[in-house]
Design a protein around this motif. Structure first.
Motif, PDB file in Angstrom:
ATOM      1  N   LEU A 106       0.823  -1.208   0.000  1.00 14.13           N
ATOM      2  CA  LEU A 106       0.000   0.000   0.000  1.00 14.13           C
ATOM      3  C   LEU A 106       0.858   1.259   0.000  1.00 14.13           C
ATOM      4  O   LEU A 106       0.516   2.266  -0.633  1.00 14.13           O
ATOM      5  N   GLU A 107       1.980   1.218   0.706  1.00 12.47           N
ATOM      6  CA  GLU A 107       2.896   2.357   0.720  1.00 12.47           C
ATOM      7  C   GLU A 107       3.454   2.616  -0.674  1.00 12.47           C
ATOM      8  O   GLU A 107       3.566   3.767  -1.118  1.00 12.47           O
ATOM      9  N   ARG A 109       1.976   1.717  -3.473  1.00 10.09           N
ATOM     10  CA  ARG A 109       0.848   2.200  -4.276  1.00 10.09           C
ATOM     11  C   ARG A 109       0.635   3.694  -4.083  1.00 10.09           C
ATOM     12  O   ARG A 109       0.288   4.410  -5.024  1.00 10.09           O
ATOM     13  N   GLN A 110       0.840   4.183  -2.850  1.00 16.42           N
ATOM     14  CA  GLN A 110       0.642   5.604  -2.583  1.00 16.42           C
ATOM     15  C   GLN A 110       1.490   6.448  -3.531  1.00 16.42           C
ATOM     16  O   GLN A 110       1.019   7.437  -4.096  1.00 16.42           O
ATOM     17  N   GLU A 113       0.397   5.558  -7.516  1.00 12.44           N
ATOM     18  CA  GLU A 113      -0.925   5.958  -7.973  1.00 12.44           C
ATOM     19  C   GLU A 113      -1.112   7.466  -8.029  1.00 12.44           C
ATOM     20  O   GLU A 113      -1.953   7.955  -8.788  1.00 12.44           O
ATOM     21  N   THR A 114      -0.344   8.205  -7.252  1.00 12.56           N
ATOM     22  CA  THR A 114      -0.401   9.649  -7.433  1.00 12.56           C
ATOM     23  C   THR A 114       0.180  10.032  -8.786  1.00 12.56           C
ATOM     24  O   THR A 114      -0.329  10.936  -9.465  1.00 12.56           O
ATOM     25  N   GLU A 227      -4.185  10.695  -3.254  1.00 13.02           N
ATOM     26  CA  GLU A 227      -3.530  10.758  -1.943  1.00 13.02           C
ATOM     27  C   GLU A 227      -4.535  10.545  -0.812  1.00 13.02           C
ATOM     28  O   GLU A 227      -4.271   9.807   0.140  1.00 13.02           O
ATOM     29  N   HIS A 229      -7.433   9.018  -0.935  1.00 13.46           N
ATOM     30  CA  HIS A 229      -7.944   7.648  -0.947  1.00 13.46           C
ATOM     31  C   HIS A 229      -6.927   6.664  -0.378  1.00 13.46           C
ATOM     32  O   HIS A 229      -7.256   5.857   0.498  1.00 13.46           O
ATOM     33  N   LEU A 230      -5.687   6.717  -0.863  1.00 15.02           N
ATOM     34  CA  LEU A 230      -4.690   5.740  -0.396  1.00 15.02           C
ATOM     35  C   LEU A 230      -4.320   5.971   1.055  1.00 15.02           C
ATOM     36  O   LEU A 230      -4.026   5.016   1.787  1.00 15.02           O
ATOM     37  N   ARG A 231      -4.345   7.214   1.517  1.00 17.49           N
ATOM     38  CA  ARG A 231      -4.081   7.478   2.933  1.00 17.49           C
ATOM     39  C   ARG A 231      -5.180   6.849   3.790  1.00 17.49           C
ATOM     40  O   ARG A 231      -4.919   6.268   4.852  1.00 17.49           O
ATOM     41  N   ARG A 234      -4.573   3.068   3.773  1.00 19.25           N
ATOM     42  CA  ARG A 234      -3.421   2.706   4.612  1.00 19.25           C
ATOM     43  C   ARG A 234      -3.772   2.818   6.086  1.00 19.25           C
ATOM     44  O   ARG A 234      -3.347   1.991   6.899  1.00 19.25           O
TER      45      ARG A 234
END
Length: 247
Positions: A106-107, A109-110, A113-114, A227, A229-231, A234
């Motif tokens: 996930l980190e 992906r952060q 994906e940005t 940002e 969404h992924l935050r 996570r």
């Protein structure tokens, strides 16, 4: 795919097969041909490119040898999946038993994906936007129906569609590799946990913000949406699943 290929003129200082291979490879690199896409049959492809079948066959064999094309039984040539199982299989095994492996993915992906969100906002074609919108709609329909497995599948497809809209072949292949891992994790999490209704609404709104920003061609808004969404994702994983188990 009828209009994708064009006439190949015999080059002055190279083999015709090299020129044929170069055109096909360029379509792959520029994202017009994607992993899993099937090429037309040899007879049809030679007609479209106006080349002899022996020269075409030589070009296809070269691309197969380089790992760009693959041959499927009774399906002819398809664009190969570059991401190897040697990358994804160990991650799948680690994610079965090690929560940190999930957090590490996930980190990553952060960051990725940005970047894909920004590029998608700048480069997405009408076809890309249709694919992104379709994935978002299917995900929302599955969520409303309480179908966790299907929602997870379309969740992953939505993010992959955004990556494909970046038209950066390196990013697309990396994201495809990650999502073969993440799709399984997201599906298991959605099926195993009852997600709070409020969290489902937040997920829907976050995905919609990303879709809207890409459609509007606003890279800054797309980055912000990715940002946020992924935050959120996570944070949920880091709390041991008390948050939304989705991507």
């Amino acid at each position: 795919m009828e209009s994708l290929f064009s006439t190949v003129e015999p080059p002055a200082s190279a083999r015709l097969s090299d020129a044929i291979a170069e055109q096909i490879e360029r379509h792959v690199v520029e994202g017009r041909l994607r992993p899993g896409d099937a090429l037309p049959a040899e007879r049809e492809l030679s007609r479209q490119m106006e080349v002899s079948r022996p020269s075409l066959r030589e070009a296809l064999l070269k691309l197969e040898a380089r790992g760009i094309l693959a041959v499927r039984r009774n399906a002819g040539y398809t664009v190969a999946e570059v991401t190897a199982p040697s990358l994804t299989d160990p991650l799948l095994r680690l994610m079965e038993t090690q929560p940190k492996a999930v957090a590490d993915v996930l980190e990553l992906r952060q960051g990725l994906e940005t970047l894909t969100a920004a590029l998608a906002a700048m480069r997405a074609s009408d076809e890309d936007l249709q694919a992104i919108e379709l994935a978002a709609e299917r995900m929302e329909e599955a969520q409303e129906a309480g179908d966790a497995g299907t929602a997870a599948e379309w969740d992953a497809r939505l993010h992959l569609a955004v990556a494909e809209a970046s038209h950066n072949v390196a990013l697309v292949h990396v994201m495809r590799g990650l999502f073969s891992v993440m799709r399984d994790h997201v599906r298991r999490a959605r099926e195993a946990l009852l997600v709070r209704e409020a969290a489902e609404h937040l997920l829907r709104d976050q995905h919609r913000a990303l879709v809207d920003a890409v459609r509007a061609g606003d890279p800054e808004a797309a980055v912000r949406a990715a940002e946020v969404h992924l935050r959120f994702v996570r944070t949920g994983v880091g709390q041991g699943g008390s948050g939304p188990p989705s991507g």
